[in-house]
Design a protein around this motif. Sequence first.
Motif, PDB file in Angstrom:
ATOM      1  N   SER A 334       0.697  -1.322  -0.096  1.00 30.55           N
ATOM      2  CA  SER A 334      -0.098  -0.015   0.199  1.00 30.55           C
ATOM      3  C   SER A 334       0.944   1.229  -0.062  1.00 30.55           C
ATOM      4  N   ASP A 335       0.978   1.995  -1.166  1.00 33.04           N
ATOM      5  CA  ASP A 335       1.576   3.272  -1.355  1.00 33.04           C
ATOM      6  C   ASP A 335       0.700   4.458  -0.740  1.00 33.04           C
ATOM      7  N   ASP A 336       1.005   4.934   0.494  1.00 26.72           N
ATOM      8  CA  ASP A 336       0.053   5.946   1.236  1.00 26.72           C
ATOM      9  C   ASP A 336       0.665   7.212   1.108  1.00 26.72           C
ATOM     10  N   VAL A 337       1.603   7.788   0.298  1.00 25.50           N
ATOM     11  CA  VAL A 337       2.074   9.047   0.111  1.00 25.50           C
ATOM     12  C   VAL A 337       1.159  10.160   0.190  1.00 25.50           C
ATOM     13  N   TYR A 338      -0.065  10.090  -0.441  1.00 26.85           N
ATOM     14  CA  TYR A 338      -1.047  11.094  -0.434  1.00 26.85           C
ATOM     15  C   TYR A 338      -1.942  11.193   0.796  1.00 26.85           C
ATOM     16  N   GLY A 339      -1.830  10.091   1.962  1.00 25.53           N
ATOM     17  CA  GLY A 339      -2.712  10.266   2.830  1.00 25.53           C
ATOM     18  C   GLY A 339      -2.912  11.399   3.676  1.00 25.53           C
ATOM     19  N   THR A 340      -1.744  12.032   3.779  1.00 20.81           N
ATOM     20  CA  THR A 340      -1.710  13.328   4.540  1.00 20.81           C
ATOM     21  C   THR A 340      -2.815  14.710   3.909  1.00 20.81           C
ATOM     22  N   PHE A 341      -3.103  14.160   2.862  1.00 18.04           N
ATOM     23  CA  PHE A 341      -3.919  15.501   2.316  1.00 18.04           C
ATOM     24  C   PHE A 341      -5.474  15.232   2.198  1.00 18.04           C
ATOM     25  N   VAL A 342      -5.891  14.067   3.038  1.00 16.97           N
ATOM     26  CA  VAL A 342      -7.196  13.640   3.623  1.00 16.97           C
ATOM     27  C   VAL A 342      -7.494  13.656   4.957  1.00 16.97           C
ATOM     28  N   PRO A 343      -8.449  14.733   5.428  1.00 15.35           N
ATOM     29  CA  PRO A 343      -8.779  14.632   6.806  1.00 15.35           C
ATOM     30  C   PRO A 343      -9.094  12.935   7.447  1.00 15.35           C
ATOM     31  N   HIS A 344      -8.130  12.937   8.493  1.00 11.25           N
ATOM     32  CA  HIS A 344      -8.566  11.616   9.118  1.00 11.25           C
ATOM     33  C   HIS A 344      -8.340  10.334   8.418  1.00 11.25           C
ATOM     34  N   TYR A 345      -7.333  10.382   7.502  1.00  7.49           N
ATOM     35  CA  TYR A 345      -6.774   9.394   6.604  1.00  7.49           C
ATOM     36  C   TYR A 345      -6.449   7.955   7.414  1.00  7.49           C
ATOM     37  N   ARG A 346      -6.980   6.870   7.259  1.00  7.02           N
ATOM     38  CA  ARG A 346      -6.431   5.508   7.809  1.00  7.02           C
ATOM     39  C   ARG A 346      -5.942   4.793   6.812  1.00  7.02           C
ATOM     40  N   ALA A 456      -2.219  22.255  12.562  1.00  4.30           N
ATOM     41  CA  ALA A 456      -2.492  23.438  11.676  1.00  4.30           C
ATOM     42  C   ALA A 456      -1.839  23.263  10.114  1.00  4.30           C
ATOM     43  N   TYR A 457      -0.465  22.723  10.213  1.00  5.78           N
ATOM     44  CA  TYR A 457       0.216  22.384   8.837  1.00  5.78           C
ATOM     45  C   TYR A 457      -0.692  21.478   7.933  1.00  5.78           C
ATOM     46  N   ARG A 458      -1.181  20.487   8.429  1.00  4.81           N
ATOM     47  CA  ARG A 458      -2.071  19.631   7.864  1.00  4.81           C
ATOM     48  C   ARG A 458      -3.212  20.248   7.234  1.00  4.81           C
ATOM     49  N   ALA A 459      -3.883  21.010   7.952  1.00  7.78           N
ATOM     50  CA  ALA A 459      -5.208  21.967   7.580  1.00  7.78           C
ATOM     51  C   ALA A 459      -4.659  22.702   6.180  1.00  7.78           C
ATOM     52  N   LYS A 460      -3.532  23.475   6.390  1.00  9.55           N
ATOM     53  CA  LYS A 460      -3.169  24.409   5.585  1.00  9.55           C
ATOM     54  C   LYS A 460      -2.696  23.537   4.266  1.00  9.55           C
ATOM     55  N   MET A 461      -2.233  22.421   4.230  1.00 10.37           N
ATOM     56  CA  MET A 461      -1.781  21.907   3.189  1.00 10.37           C
ATOM     57  C   MET A 461      -3.062  21.345   2.382  1.00 10.37           C
ATOM     58  N   LEU A 480     -17.225  20.913  -8.396  1.00 16.01           N
ATOM     59  CA  LEU A 480     -17.136  19.835  -7.876  1.00 16.01           C
ATOM     60  C   LEU A 480     -17.678  19.592  -6.564  1.00 16.01           C
ATOM     61  N   GLU A 481     -18.472  18.631  -6.409  1.00 22.98           N
ATOM     62  CA  GLU A 481     -19.172  18.386  -5.279  1.00 22.98           C
ATOM     63  C   GLU A 481     -18.213  18.227  -4.000  1.00 22.98           C
ATOM     64  N   PRO A 482     -18.185  18.473  -2.849  1.00 23.84           N
ATOM     65  CA  PRO A 482     -17.264  18.184  -1.869  1.00 23.84           C
ATOM     66  C   PRO A 482     -17.185  16.621  -1.649  1.00 23.84           C
ATOM     67  N   ASP A 483     -16.175  16.264  -1.346  1.00 21.38           N
ATOM     68  CA  ASP A 483     -15.974  14.731  -1.072  1.00 21.38           C
ATOM     69  C   ASP A 483     -14.846  14.607   0.116  1.00 21.38           C
ATOM     70  N   PRO A 484     -15.283  14.134   1.090  1.00 21.28           N
ATOM     71  CA  PRO A 484     -14.168  14.151   2.112  1.00 21.28           C
ATOM     72  C   PRO A 484     -12.964  13.204   1.896  1.00 21.28           C
ATOM     73  N   LEU A 485     -13.159  12.235   0.955  1.00 23.09           N
ATOM     74  CA  LEU A 485     -12.174  11.523   0.685  1.00 23.09           C
ATOM     75  C   LEU A 485     -11.182  11.837  -0.407  1.00 23.09           C
ATOM     76  N   ARG A 486     -11.514  13.143  -1.128  1.00 20.82           N
ATOM     77  CA  ARG A 486     -10.329  13.368  -2.136  1.00 20.82           C
ATOM     78  C   ARG A 486      -9.429  14.223  -1.501  1.00 20.82           C
ATOM     79  N   ALA A 487      -7.968  13.614  -1.757  1.00 20.29           N
ATOM     80  CA  ALA A 487      -6.981  14.509  -1.406  1.00 20.29           C
ATOM     81  C   ALA A 487      -6.745  15.636  -2.212  1.00 20.29           C
ATOM     82  N   GLY A 488      -7.021  15.701  -3.443  1.00 18.65           N
ATOM     83  CA  GLY A 488      -7.106  16.791  -4.388  1.00 18.65           C
ATOM     84  C   GLY A 488      -5.517  17.296  -4.833  1.00 18.65           C
ATOM     85  N   TYR A 489      -4.762  16.296  -4.536  1.00 19.91           N
ATOM     86  CA  TYR A 489      -3.189  16.575  -5.033  1.00 19.91           C
ATOM     87  C   TYR A 489      -3.307  16.439  -6.631  1.00 19.91           C
TER      88      TYR A 489
END
Length: 581
Positions: A334-346, A456-461, A480-489
């Motif tokens: 599992s390549d999780d490099v973009y996980g920090t761009f999603v709130p509450h990522y697991r 704060a840093y995570r929220a800003k990113m 685009l409709e909001p999607d809490p799972l969208r990293a948006g990178y």
Amino acid sequence: MTTEKSPAASAETSASAAIPASTAPASAADTLTPAEKAILANDQHALEESLAAMSPFEVKNLLVKMAREGDKATTRTLLNAGRGNPNWINTLPREAFFLLGQFTIQEAKRTSSLPEFDLAGMPAQEGCAERLLAFLDARKEEKAAQFVRRAYDYLVGQGFPPDEFVHEWTSGISGDLYPFPDRILPYTQEIVNRYLVKAMDDGHEPEAPYDLFATEGGTAAMCYLFYCLKCNFLVNPGDRIALMTPIFTPYLNIPTLNDYDLDVTYINATTRGAEGLHTWQYPDEELEKLADPSIKLLCLVNPSNPPSVAMDDASREKLVQIVREKNPNLLIISDDVYGTFVPHYRSLMYDLPYNTACVYSFSKYFGATGWRLAVIATAQKNVFDDRIAALPADKKEQIRKRYACLTDHIESVKFTDRMVADSRLVALNGTAGLGTPQQVMMSLFALYCLLDEKDAYRAKMQELVKNRLDLLWKNLGWTLEPDPLRAGYYSVIDLEIWATRLYGADFFAWLKENYDSLDIVVRLAHDTGVVLMDGAGFDAPEWSVRVSLANLDTDDYAVIGQRIASMLDEYAEAWKTETGK
């Protein structure tokens, strides 16, 4: 813009629509390689085939050259949204690194010094923590010194021995020793473990700390994993593996190399929402493919690349059920490099720790691609070790011979440590490991987030990439409709959906008949200076493009949206002229 319809001329049509060889500036040809000249000249009428055979990253390099040549006669600026390298850097940990570098030099000179020859000794451990505190007190007004002091106090509060972890910093920054342990420095491992729990597991503690292997970026991690799987007979030529697509292109390419020659099953993210737009999730029938125990390995990027969407709870629960009940020996990368761009990522590493090797890179979140910082994380009890233990006697004997120079008891060596040895062809295991200055930088990045209690840093990113994404789509004419799972990178634009919604199915049928999907990215580059990547190269829909939201200024994404929209309008006008519709 005109079109040609005869089959014999179809490739030539695409070439002329993209960049007519007869009118290309002479200066453009002078800067290209012979292979690139052949593509542009289209001598064999095979533009599409030539580009389609290339990695999208190599196509992107060609597109950049085209865009630069097209820019020469205009005032426009090249907008390269094809690269995932971010245009930000996280500064405070870097300032702390260089401040600790000054302290390190003092420590080295304190041991011994021949200034006339620019020589000093190796930093000493005894008393170094007390000396660091004095050093920081003398600079207590500096933000970097305050950060280092907070990090020091945090680690002491966690039970870290002060002289030992401070010496890991000074010895590490000086680079005076090979990494030891070669897999990862001891306190770096503990710090990064805590960071992964916060960033990848949403604060949920695993049963035991992960075993970590520090690598030269996520790309090295991929190479080491696949090579070690092969060397330990966990995957063999002809074995079946699965890829969750769309996915980062190297995961598509590596299994087909003659080094591996694997049989690939694709788990496709084909779900759509109520309005017919992609949600980039996995329907149950796709996930059910993994119930076949002949599939030995699963690779996924989560959140995905390029859709940049995390797996939802329904898909996660289905996948966990299938693995536990039907394919319990499945190996998962599992390549999780973009996980920090999603709130509450697991990460899947939390749900299936026994089966999962997690690759995490610091490159995107901290703007540190040049530092080459990543880790491979595995649970202390894992399927990789258990499957090696269950190999037949002949395979175990081959493995014993391979690693004989390491130990008499290879059966006790973990898969993670075998990766370290294989990363240096076993014979050079004694000099393996990520450079110690890099490991100190990694620990400072991790500490920065551990000390950021409000995230704060995570929220800003997350806000930064979301603003760019919204601006892009607003100028495409969509919301685009909001999607809490969208990293948006990244963002994938499916031109088939877009073209059909704007102009109807007849228009897209005409577009598909007369042009190739690659014409879009080629024309965008040469005619407008916008460089995007072809989505098909990631196993995304054929008529799609990938836009990186990371590497340009926010306002540039408005321009990109406008130029893409204008180009589609040009195709539509040609369709209307030709068909009278």
